[in-house]
Scaffold this motif. Structure first.
Motif, PDB file in Angstrom:
ATOM      1  N   LYS A 484      -7.922  11.664  -6.111  1.00  0.00           N
ATOM      2  CA  LYS A 484      -9.197  11.699  -5.386  1.00  0.00           C
ATOM      3  C   LYS A 484      -9.331  10.482  -4.476  1.00  0.00           C
ATOM      4  CE  LYS A 484     -11.856  14.461  -8.683  1.00  0.00           C
ATOM      5  NZ  LYS A 484     -13.040  14.501  -9.567  1.00  0.00           N
ATOM      6  N   THR A 485     -10.033  10.693  -3.359  1.00  0.00           N
ATOM      7  CA  THR A 485     -10.260   9.614  -2.397  1.00  0.00           C
ATOM      8  C   THR A 485     -11.643   9.022  -2.624  1.00  0.00           C
ATOM      9  OG1 THR A 485      -8.841  10.706  -0.770  1.00  0.00           O
ATOM     10  CG2 THR A 485     -10.359   9.030   0.059  1.00  0.00           C
ATOM     11  N   ASN A 486     -11.734   7.689  -2.709  1.00  0.00           N
ATOM     12  CA  ASN A 486     -13.022   7.004  -2.895  1.00  0.00           C
ATOM     13  C   ASN A 486     -13.895   7.177  -1.667  1.00  0.00           C
ATOM     14  OD1 ASN A 486     -12.070   6.090  -5.356  1.00  0.00           O
ATOM     15  ND2 ASN A 486     -11.350   4.124  -4.521  1.00  0.00           N
ATOM     16  N   LYS A 487     -15.202   7.139  -1.895  1.00  0.00           N
ATOM     17  CA  LYS A 487     -16.137   7.275  -0.764  1.00  0.00           C
ATOM     18  C   LYS A 487     -16.144   6.018   0.090  1.00  0.00           C
ATOM     19  CE  LYS A 487     -19.199  10.680  -2.910  1.00  0.00           C
ATOM     20  NZ  LYS A 487     -20.576  10.971  -3.370  1.00  0.00           N
ATOM     21  N   ILE A 488     -16.046   4.854  -0.543  1.00  0.00           N
ATOM     22  CA  ILE A 488     -16.076   3.584   0.194  1.00  0.00           C
ATOM     23  C   ILE A 488     -14.644   3.077   0.349  1.00  0.00           C
ATOM     24  CG2 ILE A 488     -16.921   1.199   0.194  1.00  0.00           C
ATOM     25  CD1 ILE A 488     -19.219   2.250  -1.634  1.00  0.00           C
ATOM     26  N   PRO A 489     -14.198   2.814   1.597  1.00  0.00           N
ATOM     27  CA  PRO A 489     -12.826   2.329   1.818  1.00  0.00           C
ATOM     28  C   PRO A 489     -12.605   0.957   1.184  1.00  0.00           C
ATOM     29  CG  PRO A 489     -13.843   3.043   3.883  1.00  0.00           C
ATOM     30  CD  PRO A 489     -14.931   2.998   2.868  1.00  0.00           C
ATOM     31  N   ARG A 490     -11.449   0.786   0.613  1.00  0.00           N
ATOM     32  CA  ARG A 490     -11.063  -0.486  -0.002  1.00  0.00           C
ATOM     33  C   ARG A 490     -10.676  -1.481   1.092  1.00  0.00           C
ATOM     34  NH1 ARG A 490      -8.627  -2.150  -4.867  1.00  0.00           N
ATOM     35  NH2 ARG A 490      -7.094  -3.823  -4.595  1.00  0.00           N
ATOM     36  N   GLN A 491     -11.021  -2.747   0.878  1.00  0.00           N
ATOM     37  CA  GLN A 491     -10.657  -3.775   1.849  1.00  0.00           C
ATOM     38  C   GLN A 491      -9.171  -4.096   1.703  1.00  0.00           C
ATOM     39  OE1 GLN A 491     -13.095  -7.264   1.721  1.00  0.00           O
ATOM     40  NE2 GLN A 491     -12.105  -8.222   3.481  1.00  0.00           N
ATOM     41  N   ILE A 492      -8.500  -4.167   2.838  1.00  0.00           N
ATOM     42  CA  ILE A 492      -7.056  -4.473   2.819  1.00  0.00           C
ATOM     43  C   ILE A 492      -6.883  -5.980   2.829  1.00  0.00           C
ATOM     44  CG2 ILE A 492      -4.874  -4.219   4.078  1.00  0.00           C
ATOM     45  CD1 ILE A 492      -6.072  -1.617   5.279  1.00  0.00           C
ATOM     46  N   PRO A 493      -6.147  -6.535   1.839  1.00  0.00           N
ATOM     47  CA  PRO A 493      -5.948  -7.994   1.808  1.00  0.00           C
ATOM     48  C   PRO A 493      -5.109  -8.470   2.994  1.00  0.00           C
ATOM     49  CG  PRO A 493      -4.571  -6.913   0.166  1.00  0.00           C
ATOM     50  CD  PRO A 493      -5.459  -5.858   0.729  1.00  0.00           C
ATOM     51  N   GLU A 494      -5.178  -9.761   3.245  1.00  0.00           N
ATOM     52  CA  GLU A 494      -4.404 -10.337   4.342  1.00  0.00           C
ATOM     53  C   GLU A 494      -2.911 -10.138   4.060  1.00  0.00           C
ATOM     54  OE1 GLU A 494      -3.908 -14.592   6.692  1.00  0.00           O
ATOM     55  OE2 GLU A 494      -5.560 -14.311   5.286  1.00  0.00           O
ATOM     56  N   GLN A 495      -2.193  -9.699   5.098  1.00  0.00           N
ATOM     57  CA  GLN A 495      -0.786  -9.348   4.927  1.00  0.00           C
ATOM     58  C   GLN A 495       0.136 -10.498   5.330  1.00  0.00           C
ATOM     59  OE1 GLN A 495       0.160  -5.963   3.774  1.00  0.00           O
ATOM     60  NE2 GLN A 495      -1.980  -6.271   3.198  1.00  0.00           N
ATOM     61  N   ALA A 496       1.319 -10.522   4.691  1.00  0.00           N
ATOM     62  CA  ALA A 496       2.338 -11.499   5.074  1.00  0.00           C
ATOM     63  C   ALA A 496       2.827 -11.192   6.495  1.00  0.00           C
ATOM     64  CB  ALA A 496       3.499 -11.430   4.089  1.00  0.00           C
ATOM     65  N   TRP A 497       3.405 -12.184   7.157  1.00  0.00           N
ATOM     66  CA  TRP A 497       3.813 -12.013   8.559  1.00  0.00           C
ATOM     67  C   TRP A 497       4.811 -10.872   8.737  1.00  0.00           C
ATOM     68  CZ3 TRP A 497       8.894 -12.382   9.974  1.00  0.00           C
ATOM     69  CH2 TRP A 497       9.767 -12.983   9.065  1.00  0.00           C
ATOM     70  N   TYR A 498       5.692 -10.705   7.752  1.00  0.00           N
ATOM     71  CA  TYR A 498       6.710  -9.661   7.882  1.00  0.00           C
ATOM     72  C   TYR A 498       6.156  -8.255   7.631  1.00  0.00           C
ATOM     73  CZ  TYR A 498       6.833 -10.606   2.851  1.00  0.00           C
ATOM     74  OH  TYR A 498       6.475 -10.818   1.550  1.00  0.00           O
ATOM     75  N   MET A 499       4.898  -8.168   7.117  1.00  0.00           N
ATOM     76  CA  MET A 499       4.263  -6.860   6.943  1.00  0.00           C
ATOM     77  C   MET A 499       3.320  -6.523   8.096  1.00  0.00           C
ATOM     78  SD  MET A 499       5.659  -5.511   4.445  1.00  0.00           S
ATOM     79  CE  MET A 499       4.644  -4.048   4.442  1.00  0.00           C
ATOM     80  N   ASN A 500       3.349  -7.377   9.121  1.00  0.00           N
ATOM     81  CA  ASN A 500       2.548  -7.098  10.319  1.00  0.00           C
ATOM     82  C   ASN A 500       2.970  -5.741  10.893  1.00  0.00           C
ATOM     83  OD1 ASN A 500       2.451  -7.213  13.499  1.00  0.00           O
ATOM     84  ND2 ASN A 500       0.886  -8.620  12.755  1.00  0.00           N
TER      85      ASN A 500
END
Length: 644
Positions: A484-500
């Motif tokens: 199931k998909t949540n109604k409120i979107p989850r906040q995406i944490p800050e990504q490492a440079w190589y995951m840009n």
């Protein structure tokens, strides 16, 4: 124009009939495609020598043979051309050459012309641009045999002969233009000992430039002193060449020699298609397989780890460190199937990619089986166009299915965009390029009748089929998400440079491109350097490797993305493998500056215009493969793992 359009539509219908016929014919001892069946000749039978376009690898602009003041027959008759031939710029017409089977000719006078300023300039321009004359006898193209000392003295064949050459007289620095006005033809034939009939298995020429001389005034019965069959005097060199200048007289002559050959009719194309560099292709395959094995190992490791950890968790055998490491992709289970931004556009691109994938797979199968050989001129392009049109039903189906999964309701708008967006972009670029070719008065310009036929195929067949596919797809039950998909979107944490996103997308395209770039060199060479490409077996293997590479690199990068709690994978999965198209275009640019000698602006624009279309198509194809691989992967891992 009308007759050419009618011949194109008839050829298109014949092609469709041939494709359908192949599906239903079984148990036949032999089968020949239309137009490529063998023809038997008796001694003295008239052979029809046809002339084709003038081609140059320096300009890439083909011209009709009779655009230059060559000798003409009493009436010039166009041969019926299929859709692929017209798009390639082929203009096949009759010629004044008279060949009779197994009856040699020596120094036959074709015609005599006197150049004026305009015609001399035309010849000089074409010689400058290294134009070649192409001819056809019994469906075999004319070739010039050249012995290659670097290939164990093996003979290689060049398509067509040069109109002329540039050179200097001994002791002079002034550059002059010389025309090849004497052609020494060699027709090779294979004789059936039982029936006495013969089949043509080779068509070669050696061009010479000679300033013919004669005594007295010119008449129909004039005998040349430089080349006389009665005195057994023939042309064997170009020591006294024929100069191209205004008010100069040029006499065109030819010899015809017949040679019996052991080569059978079924093998007559082998010499043309002989590969001298098959080791490079095998190296390409091995290189690509190493990439596939490496990626397969990574995918297997990921799959085993995710499934093993799920089991070990419930057996309480995992360590705290493993639990922390695995939480990444599990934590986003409530957002991983959230519809992406611009989901409509994604549906359109996925549908178009499915259409491309189906077209290429079917084309490859036909090509590997030998149905699209070079002997069937224009067959490959005609087949691809018709298959593209008929595969529209799969495009509509794929778009509608995905759109319904995203809980969309206005499916007709999405299907309309699927039917029009990609073809409209390609057609616009093609139309601009065609206008440039038209401005150069080249035979490569697609006539209005053919353009109308293409639009008719698009609107009359492709668009309705896309809608049929869309209707079927949208009526099917929606694909259910495994979580199931949540109604409120989850906040995406800050990504490492190589995951840009930009960095990972660009990295993702390198391996798919690396798997195909060696084969790409040969494909570009065949297209732009006017050579045959008939190694579809290798190409099919490379294509399968491309499919696997695109799928695996996208799965690997998608897994790393989900582990870093970034659930926006929809578009990134498409762009990751699709970015290989950027490297394709960059390689095409490199190829242009290192391998081609194109100097004209229009020719350069043609090259980059067509390579832009090819790169765009490659982006759609590879992007769709990556998307579906990631789609399957995410559904698999989230459906097989119990979420607390």
């Amino acid at each position: 124009m009308g007759s050419r359009s009618r011949s194109i539509s008839k050829s298109a219908t014949a092609m469709v009939s041939a494709l359908l016929f192949l599906f239903f014919v079984h148990g036949a001892n032999c089968f020949y495609l239309p137009g490529v069946a063998p023809e038997d000749f008796q001694k003295g039978d008239l052979l029809k020598l046809k002339v084709n376009k003038l081609t140059s690898i320096k300009t890439q602009l083909p011209y009709s043979y009779y655009s230059l003041p060559f000798c003409t027959p009493k009436k010039i008759v166009d041969s019926a051309e299929n859709l692929g031939e017209v798009l390639r710029g082929d203009r096949i017409e009759n010629s004044p050459y008279v060949f009779k089977m197994r009856e040699p000719q020596m120094c036959t006078i074709l015609c005599r012309i006197t150049l004026d300023g305009k015609t001399a300039k035309q010849f000089k321009e074409k010689i400058d641009d290294e134009y070649r004359v192409n001819m056809i006898l019994d469906n075999l193209p004319l070739v010039v045999p050249v012995r290659r000392l670097d290939l164990e003295s093996r003979t290689v064949y060049q398509l067509g002969y040069h109109i002329g050459v540039k050179g200097q007289y001994a002791g002079s620095k002034e550059e002059k233009y010389f025309i090849h006005n004497h052609l020494a033809f060699t027709v090779k034939y294979h004789k059936d000992l039982q029936t006495g009939f013969a089949r043509i298995v080779g068509f070669e020429v050696k061009p010479y430039s000679i300033k013919h001389e004669y005594e007295g005034k010119w008449s129909e019965n004039t005998r040349l002193t430089t080349c006389d069959p009665h005195n057994k005097r023939t042309v064997v060199n170009s020591n006294t060449p024929q100069e191209v200048e205004a008010k100069k007289e040029i006499i065109f002559t030819y010899d015809v020699d017949y040679q019996e050959s052991d080569v059978k009719w079924a093998s007559r194309w082998d010499a043309y298609l002989l590969m001298s560099d098959d080791q490079i292709h095998w190296f390409s395959i091995v290189n690509s397989l190493m990439i596939v094995l490496f990626l397969s190992g990574m995918v297997a490791m990921i799959m085993l780890r995710t499934l093993y950890r799920d089991i070990s968790r419930y057996n309480e055998l995992e360590t705290q460190e493993e639990a922390l490491e695995e939480t990444g992709w599990k934590l986003v289970h409530g957002d991983v199937f959230r519809p992406p931004s611009n989901s409509d556009l994604l549906c359109v691109y996925v549908g178009t990619g499915v259409q491309f994938l189906c077209m290429i797979l079917v084309t490859m199968i036909f090509a590997v089986l030998g149905f699209l050989s070079p002997s069937n001129r224009g067959g490959l392009m005609t087949a691809m166009l018709l298959l593209w049109v008929f595969m529209g039903i799969f495009a509509g189906y794929a778009s509608a299915r995905l759109y319904k999964m995203f809980k969309g309701t206005e499916w007709k708008k999405v299907i309309l965009r699927t039917a029009f967006m990609f073809p409209a972009i390609v057609f616009t670029i093609f139309f601009v390029l065609n206008a440039l070719i038209w401005g150069q008065k080249s035979s490569g310009a697609v006539p209005f009748g053919t353009m109308f036929a293409l639009v008719l195929l698009w609107f009359g067949i492709s668009v309705p089929l896309v809608f049929v596919g869309g209707y079927i797809g949208f009526r099917k039950p929606a694909i259910e998400d495994p979580v199931k998909t949540n109604k409120i979107p989850r906040q995406i944490p800050e990504q490492a440079w190589y995951m840009n996103p930009a960095f990972s997308i660009l990295i993702g395209g390198i391996l798919p491109f690396g798997a195909v770039f060696i084969e790409l060199f040969f494909i570009l060479t065949s297209i732009w350097l006017n050579q045959f490409y008939y190694i579809f077996g290798f190409l099919f293997l490379v294509f399968i490797i491309l499919l696997i590479t695109c799928a695996e690199i996208t799965i690997v990068l998608c897994y790393f993305q989900l582990c870093s709690e970034d659930y926006l994978w929809w578009w990134r999965s498409y762009l990751t493998s699709g970015s290989s198209a950027l490297y394709l275009f960059l390689y095409a640019t490199f190829y242009f500056f290192t391998k081609l000698e194109i100097s004209k602006l229009v020719s350069g624009m043609l090259y980059f215009g067509y390579m832009l279309i090819a790169s765009y198509a490659f982006f759609v194809l590879t992007g769709t493969i990556g998307f579906y691989a990631c789609f399957w992967f995410t559904r698999l891992i989230y459906s097989s793992v119990k979420i607390d």
